[in-house]
Motif scaffolding. Structure first.
Motif, short mmCIF file in Angstrom:
data_model
loop_
_atom_site.label_atom_id
_atom_site.label_comp_id
_atom_site.label_asym_id
_atom_site.label_seq_id
_atom_site.Cartn_x
_atom_site.Cartn_y
_atom_site.Cartn_z
N ALA A 236 125.52 35.51 -38.51
CA ALA A 236 125.16 34.96 -37.19
C ALA A 236 123.76 35.36 -36.75
O ALA A 236 123.34 35.08 -35.62
CB ALA A 236 126.19 35.41 -36.15
N GLY A 237 123.03 36.06 -37.63
CA GLY A 237 121.63 36.42 -37.34
C GLY A 237 121.47 37.43 -36.22
O GLY A 237 120.44 37.45 -35.53
N MET A 238 122.48 38.29 -36.04
CA MET A 238 122.42 39.27 -34.94
C MET A 238 121.83 40.59 -35.44
O MET A 238 122.32 41.14 -36.43
CB MET A 238 123.82 39.51 -34.37
N PRO A 239 120.81 41.10 -34.76
CA PRO A 239 120.19 42.35 -35.21
C PRO A 239 121.10 43.55 -35.00
O PRO A 239 121.92 43.57 -34.09
CB PRO A 239 118.93 42.46 -34.35
N LEU A 240 120.94 44.55 -35.84
CA LEU A 240 121.73 45.78 -35.77
C LEU A 240 120.79 46.97 -35.64
O LEU A 240 119.83 47.09 -36.40
CB LEU A 240 122.60 45.93 -37.02
N TYR A 241 121.09 47.84 -34.68
CA TYR A 241 120.25 49.02 -34.50
C TYR A 241 120.29 49.89 -35.76
O TYR A 241 121.32 50.09 -36.36
CB TYR A 241 120.71 49.87 -33.29
N GLY A 242 119.11 50.40 -36.14
CA GLY A 242 119.03 51.20 -37.37
C GLY A 242 118.71 50.35 -38.59
O GLY A 242 118.38 50.87 -39.65
N HIS A 243 118.78 49.04 -38.44
CA HIS A 243 118.41 48.12 -39.53
C HIS A 243 117.24 47.25 -39.07
O HIS A 243 116.12 47.43 -39.52
CB HIS A 243 119.61 47.25 -39.93
N GLU A 244 117.51 46.31 -38.14
CA GLU A 244 116.43 45.44 -37.66
C GLU A 244 115.54 46.13 -36.63
O GLU A 244 114.45 45.67 -36.33
CB GLU A 244 117.01 44.15 -37.04
N MET A 245 116.04 47.20 -36.04
CA MET A 245 115.23 47.87 -35.00
C MET A 245 115.48 49.38 -35.00
O MET A 245 116.54 49.84 -35.40
CB MET A 245 115.54 47.28 -33.63
N ASP A 246 114.45 50.09 -34.52
CA ASP A 246 114.59 51.53 -34.29
C ASP A 246 113.52 51.92 -33.27
O ASP A 246 112.88 51.04 -32.69
CB ASP A 246 114.47 52.33 -35.59
#
Length: 361
Positions: A236-246
């Motif tokens: 579903a293209g949803m970002p996950l903390y620690g992967h797509e963002m930090d």
């Protein structure tokens, strides 16, 4: 020492494969396996134990002004019973966490935060709030389960009254009885599918879990683990903390500009985001064309130039092909751009495609 959620024994009895995750022991999958669990959510319904998530209550006369300062999104026009998504940034504009805000009243808000960030988030909030308010970490007093899939509303109808079912996406009913259990019922989820998240007293969550599994038998509901939760959110293209963002990544670099209101009065991270200047990196979707599955941290090349790396990747059970999310140089972010993804030393042909990979009909 990992904690156990109130549903731990139930997972073990159902032959859930238990693994440590964000300080808790949780099922990564059941005997059905990740693919069957993923497909159940896309075509019928799945039930997830998400009691590991963190919950913070902020209440008082200055609750809203502090939320406005802590979060990048604008919560000033929220109505009672509305949910909003927002990043929370540090001074340099990096993401501390991404979370959900529930407006209970003009002076009371519930923040739902990522389990792995619970203590860090609470400490950050405590250091940056002021005025007349009470901030309480209520995570240990709340259990949460997610009922997800196209048949989730049908199932919920069997165990609660119509007025307890929120009709709008990202809205909630503060207190309603579901199978006799008092719950906060929220029309939200992390699967890209229609569904609900239910918050209740930890002592009563087993009753709720059993009742929903029983009510959904005809519809084909099954319990689902962390494995399917990850493949569903990725599809579903949803970002996950620690992967797509930090805490080094700006929310603008990962396509979260919709939840960053730069016109809002000052918030923590606004100056940091501005001082970074023009956004030079972008989160994109990648479809693997050659044989191979890209996981995280695979280098990506275009015209033999290193342009970025993958942040998450898997084979998507519903779509039937491997995809990845990546952060790449914005110059190479156009849909249709041919790229090569390096997997274990081998470059595999791929192309940039639209996000989300999957969108419910």
């Amino acid at each position: 020492m990992e904690k156990k959620t109130p549903l731990y024994e139930s997972h073990v009895q159902s032959n859930g494969k238990m693994v440590p995750f964000a300080g808790y022991l949780l099922p990564v999958q059941y005997e059905t396996g990740v693919i069957a669990e993923h497909m159940a959510v896309r075509t019928a319904a799945g039930l997830f134990d998400v009691s590991h998530m963190g919950e913070v209550l902020i209440k008082g006369k200055d609750a809203l002004s502090n939320i406005q300062k802590l979060l990048t999104n604008d919560c000033s026009k929220m109505y009672d019973g509305q949910v909003k998504y927002s990043p929370m940034c540090n001074e340099t504009g990096g993401v501390i966490d991404d979370l959900l805000v529930y407006r209970i009243s003009s002076e009371e808000y519930l923040l739902v935060i990522n389990a792995a960030n619970r203590y860090k988030d609470v400490k950050w909030m405590e250091q940056h709030v002021n005025g007349e308010l009470e901030l309480r970490d209520i995570s240990d007093d709340v259990a949460q389960i997610a009922l997800q899939g196209p048949k989730s509303e049908e199932i919920l109808r069997k165990v609660t009254d119509e007025e307890n079912i929120p009709s709008k996406y990202y809205s909630f009913v503060k207190s309603g009885l579901v199978a006799g259990v008092l719950c906060l019922i929220s029309k939200t989820g992390y699967t890209g599918e229609d569904g609900f998240e239910l918050y209740c007293n930890p002592e009563e969550v087993q009753t709720l879990w059993n009742a929903l599994l029983e009510a959904g038998k005809e519809e084909g509901i099954i319990p689902c683990g962390l494995g399917a939760r990850d493949t569903l959110r990725l599809e579903a293209g949803m970002p996950l903390y620690g992967h797509e963002m930090d805490d080094t990544v700006s929310p603008l670099e990962i396509g979260l500009g919709f939840a960053v209101k730069m016109e809002k009065e000052d918030f923590i991270g606004k100056e940091g985001i501005l001082s970074r200047g023009e956004v030079k990196k972008t989160r994109v979707g990648i479809k693997m064309i050659g044989r191979g599955i890209a996981r995280e941290k695979c280098p990506i090349y275009a015209e033999d130039q290193l342009i970025g790396e993958t942040t998450s990747g898997t084979h998507c059970p519903f779509l039937g092909y491997p995809v990845a999310m990546a952060i790449v140089d914005s110059k190479y972010s156009s849909v249709g751009t041919k790229v090569a993804v390096e997997v274990r030393g081998k470059k595999i042909e791929a192309e940039i495609i639209n996000l989300p990979f999957y969108k419910r009909r």
